[in-house]
Design a protein around this motif. Structure first.
Motif, mmCIF file in Angstrom:
data_model
loop_
_atom_site.group_PDB
_atom_site.id
_atom_site.type_symbol
_atom_site.label_atom_id
_atom_site.label_comp_id
_atom_site.label_asym_id
_atom_site.label_seq_id
_atom_site.Cartn_x
_atom_site.Cartn_y
_atom_site.Cartn_z
ATOM 1 N N CYS A 102 0.855 -1.186 0.000
ATOM 2 C CA CYS A 102 0.000 0.000 0.000
ATOM 3 C C CYS A 102 0.891 1.236 0.000
ATOM 4 C CB CYS A 102 -0.902 -0.024 1.224
ATOM 5 S SG CYS A 102 -1.971 1.421 1.370
ATOM 6 N N ARG A 103 0.755 2.044 -1.044
ATOM 7 C CA ARG A 103 1.573 3.250 -1.170
ATOM 8 C C ARG A 103 0.834 4.404 -0.485
ATOM 9 N NH1 ARG A 103 5.538 3.231 -4.931
ATOM 10 N NH2 ARG A 103 5.163 5.389 -5.577
ATOM 11 N N VAL A 104 1.510 5.018 0.493
ATOM 12 C CA VAL A 104 0.833 6.050 1.273
ATOM 13 C C VAL A 104 1.501 7.401 1.097
ATOM 14 C CG1 VAL A 104 0.013 4.399 2.995
ATOM 15 C CG2 VAL A 104 2.171 5.597 3.377
ATOM 16 N N LEU A 105 0.656 8.430 1.112
ATOM 17 C CA LEU A 105 1.094 9.810 1.099
ATOM 18 C C LEU A 105 0.803 10.375 2.481
ATOM 19 C CD1 LEU A 105 2.054 12.267 -0.652
ATOM 20 C CD2 LEU A 105 -0.372 12.743 -1.048
ATOM 21 N N ILE A 106 1.774 11.031 3.079
ATOM 22 C CA ILE A 106 1.610 11.538 4.437
ATOM 23 C C ILE A 106 1.345 13.036 4.393
ATOM 24 C CG2 ILE A 106 2.702 11.825 6.689
ATOM 25 C CD1 ILE A 106 4.284 9.272 6.061
ATOM 26 N N TYR A 107 0.191 13.420 4.930
ATOM 27 C CA TYR A 107 -0.192 14.835 4.972
ATOM 28 C C TYR A 107 0.319 15.415 6.295
ATOM 29 C CZ TYR A 107 -3.156 18.782 3.533
ATOM 30 O OH TYR A 107 -3.611 20.004 3.104
ATOM 31 N N GLY A 108 1.390 16.193 6.199
ATOM 32 C CA GLY A 108 2.008 16.761 7.395
ATOM 33 C C GLY A 108 3.436 16.282 7.530
ATOM 34 N N GLY A 127 5.722 17.436 9.657
ATOM 35 C CA GLY A 127 6.301 17.845 10.929
ATOM 36 C C GLY A 127 6.894 16.668 11.685
ATOM 37 N N THR A 128 7.022 16.831 12.984
ATOM 38 C CA THR A 128 7.629 15.792 13.819
ATOM 39 C C THR A 128 6.836 14.492 13.762
ATOM 40 O OG1 THR A 128 8.446 17.503 15.319
ATOM 41 C CG2 THR A 128 8.390 15.240 16.155
ATOM 42 N N THR A 129 5.514 14.603 13.856
ATOM 43 C CA THR A 129 4.673 13.401 13.822
ATOM 44 C C THR A 129 4.812 12.682 12.495
ATOM 45 O OG1 THR A 129 3.088 14.471 15.304
ATOM 46 C CG2 THR A 129 2.321 12.542 14.090
ATOM 47 N N GLY A 130 4.846 13.440 11.397
ATOM 48 C CA GLY A 130 4.964 12.829 10.076
ATOM 49 C C GLY A 130 6.278 12.114 9.886
ATOM 50 N N SER A 131 7.389 12.732 10.318
ATOM 51 C CA SER A 131 8.704 12.099 10.156
ATOM 52 C C SER A 131 8.824 10.850 11.027
ATOM 53 C CB SER A 131 9.811 13.099 10.497
ATOM 54 O OG SER A 131 9.686 13.555 11.835
ATOM 55 N N PRO A 177 5.763 4.287 2.563
ATOM 56 C CA PRO A 177 5.605 5.745 2.497
ATOM 57 C C PRO A 177 6.290 6.286 1.248
ATOM 58 C CG PRO A 177 7.236 5.145 4.164
ATOM 59 C CD PRO A 177 6.651 3.863 3.658
ATOM 60 N N VAL A 178 5.586 7.165 0.518
ATOM 61 C CA VAL A 178 6.090 7.619 -0.779
ATOM 62 C C VAL A 178 6.532 9.084 -0.732
ATOM 63 C CG1 VAL A 178 5.468 7.998 -3.195
ATOM 64 C CG2 VAL A 178 4.652 5.957 -2.002
ATOM 65 N N ALA A 179 5.720 9.942 -0.102
ATOM 66 C CA ALA A 179 6.039 11.370 -0.107
ATOM 67 C C ALA A 179 5.216 12.072 0.966
ATOM 68 C CB ALA A 179 5.763 11.980 -1.480
ATOM 69 N N PHE A 180 5.543 13.343 1.202
ATOM 70 C CA PHE A 180 4.788 14.218 2.096
ATOM 71 C C PHE A 180 4.052 15.271 1.280
ATOM 72 C CE2 PHE A 180 8.233 12.995 5.089
ATOM 73 C CZ PHE A 180 7.470 12.615 6.194
ATOM 74 N N VAL A 181 2.949 15.770 1.828
ATOM 75 C CA VAL A 181 2.392 17.057 1.405
ATOM 76 C C VAL A 181 2.229 17.894 2.668
ATOM 77 C CG1 VAL A 181 1.208 16.282 -0.680
ATOM 78 C CG2 VAL A 181 0.021 16.183 1.504
ATOM 79 N N ASP A 182 2.430 19.199 2.537
ATOM 80 C CA ASP A 182 2.347 20.064 3.709
ATOM 81 C C ASP A 182 1.993 21.473 3.246
ATOM 82 O OD1 ASP A 182 3.617 19.650 6.796
ATOM 83 O OD2 ASP A 182 3.237 21.700 6.134
ATOM 84 N N GLU A 234 0.386 10.647 -10.143
ATOM 85 C CA GLU A 234 1.754 10.384 -10.599
ATOM 86 C C GLU A 234 2.417 9.251 -9.817
ATOM 87 O OE1 GLU A 234 6.064 12.686 -10.454
ATOM 88 O OE2 GLU A 234 4.214 13.872 -10.472
ATOM 89 N N LYS A 235 2.174 9.194 -8.526
ATOM 90 C CA LYS A 235 2.872 8.232 -7.674
ATOM 91 C C LYS A 235 1.999 7.042 -7.271
ATOM 92 C CE LYS A 235 6.190 11.568 -5.867
ATOM 93 N NZ LYS A 235 7.353 10.937 -6.543
ATOM 94 N N ASN A 236 0.834 6.929 -7.894
ATOM 95 C CA ASN A 236 -0.062 5.779 -7.637
ATOM 96 C C ASN A 236 -0.351 5.615 -6.138
ATOM 97 O OD1 ASN A 236 -0.153 5.000 -10.396
ATOM 98 N ND2 ASN A 236 1.880 4.087 -10.163
ATOM 99 N N ILE A 237 -0.793 6.680 -5.502
ATOM 100 C CA ILE A 237 -1.065 6.671 -4.055
ATOM 101 C C ILE A 237 -2.360 5.899 -3.765
ATOM 102 C CG2 ILE A 237 -1.535 8.098 -2.030
ATOM 103 C CD1 ILE A 237 1.329 8.309 -3.097
ATOM 104 N N ASP A 238 -2.303 5.036 -2.766
ATOM 105 C CA ASP A 238 -3.483 4.272 -2.362
ATOM 106 C C ASP A 238 -4.183 4.855 -1.138
ATOM 107 O OD1 ASP A 238 -3.055 2.127 -4.284
ATOM 108 O OD2 ASP A 238 -1.315 1.618 -3.049
ATOM 109 N N ARG A 239 -3.419 5.503 -0.270
ATOM 110 C CA ARG A 239 -3.973 5.953 1.000
ATOM 111 C C ARG A 239 -3.248 7.217 1.446
ATOM 112 N NH1 ARG A 239 -3.381 1.639 5.612
ATOM 113 N NH2 ARG A 239 -4.578 0.471 4.067
ATOM 114 N N VAL A 240 -3.982 8.083 2.137
ATOM 115 C CA VAL A 240 -3.386 9.292 2.706
ATOM 116 C C VAL A 240 -3.486 9.201 4.218
ATOM 117 C CG1 VAL A 240 -3.475 11.801 2.861
ATOM 118 C CG2 VAL A 240 -4.003 10.671 0.693
ATOM 119 N N LEU A 241 -2.368 9.439 4.892
ATOM 120 C CA LEU A 241 -2.342 9.441 6.354
ATOM 121 C C LEU A 241 -2.206 10.883 6.832
ATOM 122 C CD1 LEU A 241 0.089 6.453 7.044
ATOM 123 C CD2 LEU A 241 -2.390 6.418 6.831
ATOM 124 N N LEU A 242 -3.176 11.319 7.641
ATOM 125 C CA LEU A 242 -3.130 12.673 8.174
ATOM 126 C C LEU A 242 -2.289 12.687 9.444
ATOM 127 C CD1 LEU A 242 -6.806 13.958 7.761
ATOM 128 C CD2 LEU A 242 -4.896 14.136 6.172
#
Length: 626
Positions: free
Chosen positions: A145-151, A153-157, A171-176, A203-211
């Motif tokens: 499962c390819r995930v994009l992490i929204y945030g 910050g410290t929690t995201g890293s 984990p594929v990338a962040f958005v912030d 572009e990155k075939n994201i399956d799920r976003v984690l807030l």
């Protein structure tokens, strides 16, 4: 290979790890002998060491099992487990020194120290390598499962660090939204602007976003989540560490605030006192007993000590809940609780219920009350609210019931909707039954009040539900205002009014000043610890949206037709003079209503209300008839 790994039992996995550690022990000894360059060579010293090697291996197995080294899962092998491995290696070094001394091998102590250090290193490295091998096998055997992490910050890293060892998630990338982080790499992953999230997902075939935004308010998290869900993404929210350990009670923040806090006035909290004797030792029937008002009527009547409480309810679930609660409250009091499932429009059943239970007081709260629903289903609303009231009142009079109290509504005054019209017609029915020349023993009266805070379908629970979903809170018009009471104070006054009734009164409760619904919406938002988002505060949490008045809805409600209020012995209860229809007019109205019902003609039903209800103005268009 993956199937073989999955098939391994816990015991077999521990055996494999023990065998691995035993092999690493031998390898560590060989390395120690070679590293120190002892005279005689590695083979010579190893052959001499064979005398004590079996004992050292047994100690290795025993200590490993005692410390649980062999049972540590590869995924869980972290700093504490590394420390435990250090203890393991130290114990083996000491054991090697003791055994070597007993066997008089004459080995320098440095051999055993190097052996312990090498053994520790090999065990730690072997676990890390094994984890990567197993993860690679899992990754090649199934899609991740390819995930994009929204945030970012410290929690995201921290989340990225945890997910890198996960067998099913990549984990594929962040958005912030922080421009200072955009374009940089955090935890070796790129950070993109959230505005480009749609392009990144494709572009990155994201399956799920984690807030990973625990510091962001819940409404804003909910708004982001809804936007992502509309894009077809699965969205999950990561709680903050404070929430996980219970320091931040987020659930408490969303608990509905008590209804009384929205009154903007003091609540009527006086006990029934002198009115309680009117219900004590009596057989009391409450219709609509499972509703908000009906169930509170039952609770407060119980406090008056009736001999019997009859619960009349159309909804099976509502009756079940009310019956279960009231039986617990009545336990040990000797009060009989009688649940009746049925409709007040069924004359045969109503008569049987009243006669079989020797009913002396009827508190009639059963009604269809939701304005838009009754507007969409006028025949059902009129039959239940008007004909049902007539049926109940007639059977009460025939059985010689002492008192009959109709629970009415401020929407009955110059109504602009069918629900209000139906309640006014019900009042006219009760006024007709209370005519002095009718020579009836039953005291018929009614009580009229406004909105009940916290009741099912009312505005405060609606606002609180919209708040949980991140808003917006919907208000029909900026100028809409309503009278409000809590259900507890409304019922206290209803019972008090019923006790002082002489017959034919239209009681009106003092509800204070009308409360603007816009002000109420702001109070609900602010009482939950959030801010209102508007033009002046664009960064607020919750928006208030204006939707326009619904069919049949008024800007303000009234409590009387005449405007005259007559005081009673209770400071919060008034009576008012309302013109009634004649007996012949009431009979004609009911006959026409029955004809409309038999013909299933909604236009005819609306015409009945239009003709007989004073001040009725309904904006709903008539249905076309062929």
């Amino acid at each position: 290979m993956l199937n073989w790994i999955k098939s391994l039992s816990k015991g077999r996995k521990r055996t494999i790890m023990l065998m691995l550690d035993c092999g690493l022990l031998v390898a560590s000894l060989i390395f120690a002998f070679g590293a120190l360059g002892l005279s005689g060579g590695v083979i010579d010293h190893l052959s001499r060491y064979l005398i004590i090697l079996p004992y050292l291996l047994l100690i290795c197995i025993a200590v490993s099992r005692r410390l649980g080294i062999d049972a540590i899962r590869l995924n869980d092998y972290d700093t504490p487990e590394v420390g435990l491995t250090g203890v393991f290696a130290t114990i083996l070094s000491v054991a090697a020194i003791v055994l070597s001394y007993i066997a008089d091998l004459g080995l320098p102590i440095g051999v055993h120290l190097v052996f312990g250090a090498v053994f520790f290193s090999l065990v730690v490295i072997s676990r890390a390598l094994l984890l990567q091998v197993v993860l690679r096998i899992y990754r090649r055997s199934k899609s991740r499962c390819r995930v994009l992490i929204y945030g970012a910050g410290t929690t995201g890293s921290q989340l990225v660090s945890a997910l890198r060892n996960h067998e099913n998630i990549e984990p594929v990338a962040f958005v912030d939204d922080n421009k200072g982080l955009q374009g940089q790499n955090v935890a070796r992953l790129p950070v993109y602007p959230s505005l480009h999230i749609a392009d990144i997902v494709e572009e990155k075939n994201i399956d799920r976003v984690l807030l990973a935004l625990p510091s962001l308010s819940l409404p804003k998290q909910a708004q982001i989540a809804r936007r992502l869900v509309k894009m077809g993404l699965e969205v999950q929210t990561l709680p903050s560490f404070a929430q996980l350990i219970g320091e931040e009670q987020l659930v408490d923040k969303l608990k509905p605030v008590s209804a009384q806090s929205f009154l903007n006035r003091d609540e009527v909290a006086h006990a029934i006192k002198d009115g309680a004797s009117s219900y004590g030792g009596k057989s009391v029937l409450v219709t609509g007993a499972g509703g908000s008002i009906g169930s509170e009527l039952c609770r407060q009547v119980l406090d008056c000590g009736p001999a019997r409480l009859v619960l009349y309810e159309l909804s099976e679930l509502a009756l079940y809940n009310a019956d279960m609660e009231l039986r617990q409250l009545a336990e040990g009091t000797g009060i009989e609780i009688i649940p009746i499932l049925g409709s007040i429009t069924d004359a045969r059943q109503v008569r049987q219920v009243i006669e079989n239970n020797n009913v002396q007081i009827v508190l009639h709260a059963a009604a269809y009350k939701h304005v838009p629903l009754v507007e969409a289903n006028p025949l059902a609303g009129l039959v239940n609210n008007v004909l049902g009231t007539q049926t109940l009142a007639q059977q009460a009079a025939k059985a010689g019931v002492e008192r009959f109290m109709l629970i009415s509504s401020d929407k009955a005054v110059r109504p602009t909707n069918i629900m209000g019209g139906s309640k006014r017609l019900a009042e006219l029915v009760v006024q007709d039954m209370a005519r002095p020349d009718a020579a009836r023993n039953t005291v018929f009266s009614m009580v009229r009040f406004g909105n009940v805070l916290g009741s099912s379908g009312s505005v405060v629970p609606l606002f609180q539900d919209q708040l949980r979903r991140g808003g917006p809170l919907t208000v029909t018009d900026r100028s809409v205002a309503r009278y409000f009471m809590t259900v507890q104070e409304a019922v206290r006054l209803v019972l008090q009014a019923g006790a002082m009734a002489q017959g034919g009164e239209v009681f009106v409760l003092d509800m204070g000043k009308p409360v603007p619904i816009l002000q109420l919406a702001r109070q609900v938002i602010e009482s939950a610890g959030y801010t209102v988002r508007d033009e002046e505060h664009p960064d607020g949490d919750i928006e208030i949206e204006f939707t326009g008045l619904r069919p049949g809805e008024k800007l303000t409600e009234e409590l009387t037709l005449s405007g005259d209020l007559i005081g009673t012995r209770h400071p919060k209860i008034f009576s008012t003079r309302e013109d009634a229809l004649s007996e012949i007019e009431v009979a004609a109205a009911l006959r026409q209503l029955r004809e409309a019902f038999v013909a299933s003609n909604e236009n005819m039903a609306r015409e009945v209300v239009q003709r007989w209800v004073e001040g009725f103005e309904n904006g709903m268009p008539m249905l076309k008839t062929s």
